[in-house]
Design a protein around this motif. Structure first.
Motif, PDB file in Angstrom:
ATOM      1  N   THR A   7     -14.863 -12.158 -17.809  1.00  0.00           N
ATOM      2  CA  THR A   7     -14.349 -13.487 -18.109  1.00  0.00           C
ATOM      3  C   THR A   7     -12.876 -13.488 -17.744  1.00  0.00           C
ATOM      4  O   THR A   7     -12.105 -12.685 -18.268  1.00  0.00           O
ATOM      5  CB  THR A   7     -14.541 -13.826 -19.597  1.00  0.00           C
ATOM      6  N   VAL A   8     -12.508 -14.365 -16.802  1.00  0.00           N
ATOM      7  CA  VAL A   8     -11.151 -14.351 -16.256  1.00  0.00           C
ATOM      8  C   VAL A   8     -10.605 -15.770 -16.098  1.00  0.00           C
ATOM      9  O   VAL A   8     -11.361 -16.737 -16.066  1.00  0.00           O
ATOM     10  CB  VAL A   8     -11.100 -13.624 -14.895  1.00  0.00           C
ATOM     11  N   SER A   9      -9.303 -15.839 -15.947  1.00  0.00           N
ATOM     12  CA  SER A   9      -8.677 -17.133 -15.669  1.00  0.00           C
ATOM     13  C   SER A   9      -8.708 -17.392 -14.163  1.00  0.00           C
ATOM     14  O   SER A   9      -8.787 -16.460 -13.360  1.00  0.00           O
ATOM     15  CB  SER A   9      -7.229 -17.143 -16.160  1.00  0.00           C
ATOM     16  N   ALA A  10      -8.617 -18.654 -13.814  1.00  0.00           N
ATOM     17  CA  ALA A  10      -8.556 -19.024 -12.404  1.00  0.00           C
ATOM     18  C   ALA A  10      -7.323 -18.409 -11.754  1.00  0.00           C
ATOM     19  O   ALA A  10      -7.378 -17.947 -10.608  1.00  0.00           O
ATOM     20  CB  ALA A  10      -8.545 -20.545 -12.259  1.00  0.00           C
ATOM     21  N   ASP A  11      -6.221 -18.377 -12.481  1.00  0.00           N
ATOM     22  CA  ASP A  11      -4.987 -17.797 -11.938  1.00  0.00           C
ATOM     23  C   ASP A  11      -5.160 -16.307 -11.645  1.00  0.00           C
ATOM     24  O   ASP A  11      -4.707 -15.813 -10.606  1.00  0.00           O
ATOM     25  CB  ASP A  11      -3.819 -18.005 -12.903  1.00  0.00           C
ATOM     26  N   HIS A  12      -5.799 -15.591 -12.560  1.00  0.00           N
ATOM     27  CA  HIS A  12      -6.018 -14.153 -12.359  1.00  0.00           C
ATOM     28  C   HIS A  12      -6.918 -13.918 -11.143  1.00  0.00           C
ATOM     29  O   HIS A  12      -6.672 -13.003 -10.349  1.00  0.00           O
ATOM     30  CB  HIS A  12      -6.619 -13.532 -13.620  1.00  0.00           C
ATOM     31  N   LEU A  13      -7.940 -14.742 -10.992  1.00  0.00           N
ATOM     32  CA  LEU A  13      -8.834 -14.588  -9.842  1.00  0.00           C
ATOM     33  C   LEU A  13      -8.100 -14.905  -8.540  1.00  0.00           C
ATOM     34  O   LEU A  13      -8.322 -14.235  -7.530  1.00  0.00           O
ATOM     35  CB  LEU A  13     -10.076 -15.465  -9.994  1.00  0.00           C
TER      36      LEU A  13
END
Length: 177
Positions: free
Chosen positions: A136-142
């Motif tokens: 589960t990740v943030s869009a920014d991290h991806l």
């Protein structure tokens, strides 16, 4: 690139070289496209409960590796909207596949599917076995991971360039004499 999940799971994936020992086919013009462009991919993964494994295997062709960066960036951008459909990317070699699902605005679930030689060592290995590692990740991290991946791939251009210049084959010239 490294992608860390909210629950402590993580995956590091990077190309580490071209597949060694690939001999050219007898007839390069009749060869399967991409025979010369396999990349060794190093994967280091950790589950939410702390189990780890790693492998080093020719899992992606150069073109697939480069396309993966664009796909990851596209998924990060899609997560900015509330109604993005789930997406999956698969490759020629079935060791890795990735799926995304937006769980809320700017947050998504990235599932890295491992199979064949990429399975964790504690799994039984029937031909159809798949181990899904859910992150589960943030869009920014991806988006940052996509940029890291693209930077890694810059070091690995296709090994065999076209036999012809960019403008096409040279015109036929008759030899004098």
């Amino acid at each position: 690139m490294e992608i860390r999940s909210d629950d402590g799971a993580r995956v590091r994936i990077r190309p580490v070289g071209y597949q060694p020992g690939i001999d050219p086919p007898d007839d390069p013009d009749g060869a399967t496209p991409g025979w010369h462009d396999w990349l060794l991919i190093e994967v280091d993964a950790r589950t939410p409960d702390g189990q780890t494994w790693s492998h080093h295997y020719p899992s992606l062709m150069v073109e697939e590796a480069r396309a993966l960066g664009g796909w990851l960036h596209g998924q990060a951008s899609a997560a900015l909207g509330p109604d993005s459909p789930p997406a999956t990317v698969r490759f020629t070699e079935p060791n890795l596949a990735l799926r995304t699902r937006v769980i809320r605005r700017r947050r998504l679930e990235l599932t890295v599917e491992f199979s064949a030689e990429s399975l964790p060592p504690w799994m039984r290995r029937p031909v159809t076995a798949v181990y899904p590692l859910v992150l589960t990740v943030s869009a920014d991290h991806l988006a940052v991971a996509a940029e890291q991946w693209a930077a890694h791939c810059e070091a690995y251009p296709p090994r065999i360039q076209s036999r012809f210049p960019a403008e096409g084959p040279l015109p036929y010239r008759r030899r004098a004499g």
